[in-house]
Write an enzyme that holds these catalytic residues in place. Structure first.
Site, short mmCIF file in Angstrom:
data_model
loop_
_atom_site.label_atom_id
_atom_site.label_comp_id
_atom_site.label_asym_id
_atom_site.label_seq_id
_atom_site.Cartn_x
_atom_site.Cartn_y
_atom_site.Cartn_z
CD GLU A 1 -3.16 0.85 0.31
OE1 GLU A 1 -3.89 1.77 0.38
OE2 GLU A 1 -2.96 0.05 -0.47
CD GLU B 1 -5.80 2.27 -7.07
OE1 GLU B 1 -6.93 2.67 -6.81
OE2 GLU B 1 -5.15 1.34 -6.65
#
EC number: 3.2.1.-
Length: 570
Positions: free
Chosen positions: A405, A471
């Site tokens: 992340e 993404e």
């Protein structure tokens, strides 16, 4: 002509329904009067082509692509079947315990988010079954105390609009209008800035609605694609007007922030002050506002030039201040998008960049590549490639093959010449861990790097989670459609195999809590957000599809990967 007349009558009916909805929720009709900003008119501009002119593929290439595409579809079918049998009409399925989660209003987030994926994958029977179930979703009631307007907009309104654009099924447009009217009620504030956390019950009891003094930039500014498309397909400009008011206010203050061209991550919607705070990024909390600037320009066929102006001004600042080249063992020429803090010191503005990378920020590569094509800007295309390559590099560097992340890396001292220096990297690791230089012995350094499981090039990994995020594959997909680089197909396949292998459960796929583990499977969190089916697997499927399927010259994706038809020249 008959179909056009029917549709106009259809929208008149919806207009009546809209009024009744607003009256039911006691919205102030004087404040939300007929819009001041009309939809643009005229013939859309002939914008530059975005997609690469792909050559005819060989039989071997077609067969290999089809095999990989089928593997992605199999993963989707497996998850969808589990959702349908164990969590139907709930927001999400928990992929390990087979329970349900309803933190998006209890409105069937996975169902709505997956509608266009079903259509794109050719699962028409499942699509028809899902559309038939939509009548059971009522947006007049909710399971949450306050509605997240941002998430509802991108997942639900975006999902209905895209599925309508693909299928032409008017039931989907009816639901889009229903959601759009609910969202519109959140704009019933003195300054027309929306409540990003909207209490439906309080609004129904005529409690005062005032925008919040501290909101995330992305949550305030991510309406232009969905609201504009809804206004286009219904002919009602009120949604375009609502989103345009936000864009106009942002543009007015764009060059007056502490980092001119960009806006701070947190802004004051109550007082419409968007230029005072200090932290700037293209990543989390800001991301989709920037993403929507070139996309809304494309959606409207170039008829509203301000979206181009705002995008170019923002990217000029972002390229200068937020992006950095990390020092990595193979000396790869890649970029990472970081964060910047601006402070006034001795009458001057000083910028301090934080060399933190985020999985969420991986969308930037695709955005800049697309902007480079739309606006004939080779610099943006080159930066987009390097940012996308940076995300691919980070995936490959992890032992699981999956990007975490958040992470920190050591910026190069020069963007043109950056040779690996292991001693500098070790010093940066110890500095990031706040170990005093006199205590940073070789033994202690080696132990810390081993304990933190830091691959070479990373100075810290504060958040080791992977949330099934899209993404990175989003930018790989967009860059492939733009450049035709065949090695991007290989990268996409490596990413898919790593993700599916490590996240697969008996029922579906689960988010992970630590992608840095080396000797066991990563621990799972029993969460499968709707965007796994709505975004991540869709992008994996599309990169292995015929390039004509959802062409970037005909569609533009919202931030939840829902494709909307662009206005094109007659």
């Amino acid at each position: 002509m008959a179909s056009i007349l029917f549709r106009r009558q259809y929208y008149v009916i919806f207009g009546v329904v809209a009024v009744l909805f607003l009256l039911f929720h006691n919205v102030d009709r004087d404040r939300l009067s007929w819009p001041d900003v009309a939809l643009p008119t005229g013939n859309p501009l002939p914008l530059p082509r975005i997609q690469h002119q792909f050559p005819v593929e060989s039989d071997a290439e077609r067969n290999e692509r089809a095999i990989k595409q089928r593997s992605v579809k199999d993963a989707f079918v497996r998850c969808w079947t589990s959702y349908r049998s164990r969590a139907w009409m709930s927001d999400e399925l928990t992929p390990i315990s087979a329970q349900t989660r309803n933190h998006f209003g209890g409105w069937g987030a996975t169902l709505v988010d997956s509608l266009d994926t079903l259509w794109i994958m050719g699962m028409k029977d499942e699509f028809d079954h899902a559309v038939a179930a939509l009548s059971n979703i009522s947006f007049d009631t909710t399971t949450v105390k306050s509605v997240n307007i941002f998430e509802t907009n991108i997942r639900f309104l975006g999902g209905f609009l895209a599925a309508f654009d693909l299928s032409g099924d008017d039931r989907l447009l009816e639901k889009a209008v229903e959601v759009g009217n609910m969202l519109y009620a959140a704009f019933d504030t003195p300054n027309r800035m929306p409540l990003t956390r909207w209490n439906m019950r309080a609004a129904a009891h005529r409690k005062p609605q005032i925008a919040d003094p501290a909101v995330l930039l992305a949550e305030l500014g991510t309406f232009s694609l969905e609201f504009t498309r809804l206004s286009i397909v219904t002919g009602d400009p009120k949604w375009f007007d609502a989103s345009q008011r936000i864009i106009d206010a942002l543009q007015e203050q764009q060059q007056h922030t502490l980092l001119p061209g960009m806006w701070p991550m947190v802004v004051d919607a109550k007082n419409m002050v968007f230029d005072k705070l200090h932290d700037f990024t293209l990543g989390s909390m800001s991301d989709s506002l920037y993403e929507y600037l070139p996309k809304t320009y494309a959606l409207l066929g170039g008829l509203v030039p301000k979206y181009r102006d705002m995008y170019e001004a923002a990217m000029d600042a972002a390229i200068r201040h937020t992006m950095f080249r990390p020092m990595v063992p193979d000396n790869a020429d890649i970029l990472v998008s970081g964060l910047v803090t601006a402070k006034q010191e001795d009458g001057k503005t000083v910028y301090r960049r934080r060399s933190e990378g985020q999985h969420l920020a991986c969308y930037t590569g695709g955005m800049l590549a697309m902007g480079g094509k739309l606006f004939n800007n080779q610099t943006h295309l080159e930066k987009g490639e390097k940012l996308t390559n940076g995300c691919i590099w980070t995936y490959k560097a992890m032992p699981t093959g999956i990007m975490p992340e958040t992470f920190f890396m050591l910026p190069c001292q020069s963007t043109t010449h950056c040779m690996w220096d292991e001693a500098r990297w070790i010093d940066a690791v110890m500095d990031r861990a706040e170990v005093p230089p006199e205590e940073a012995t070789p033994e202690k350094s080696a132990a810390l790097i081993s304990h933190k499981r830091l691959p070479k090039g990373f100075t810290a990994i504060p958040d080791t989670n992977y949330h099934l995020r899209p993404e990175a594959i989003e930018s790989v997909f967009i860059l492939y459609r733009i450049t035709g680089r065949s090695n991007l197909l290989d990268s996409a396949w490596d990413m898919f195999r790593a993700i599916d292998t490590n996240t697969r459960t008996e029922l579906a796929n689960s988010a992970l809590s630590d992608v840095t583990v080396t000797e066991e499977r990563p621990p799972m969190t029993d969460i499968m957000e709707s965007f796994w089916l709505g975004e991540t697997l869709k992008y994996f499927y599309l990169i292995f599809s015929e390039p004509s399927l959802i062409s970037l010259d005909e569609y533009v994706f919202n931030t939840e990967a829902h494709p909307f038809k662009r206005l094109l020249p007659a």
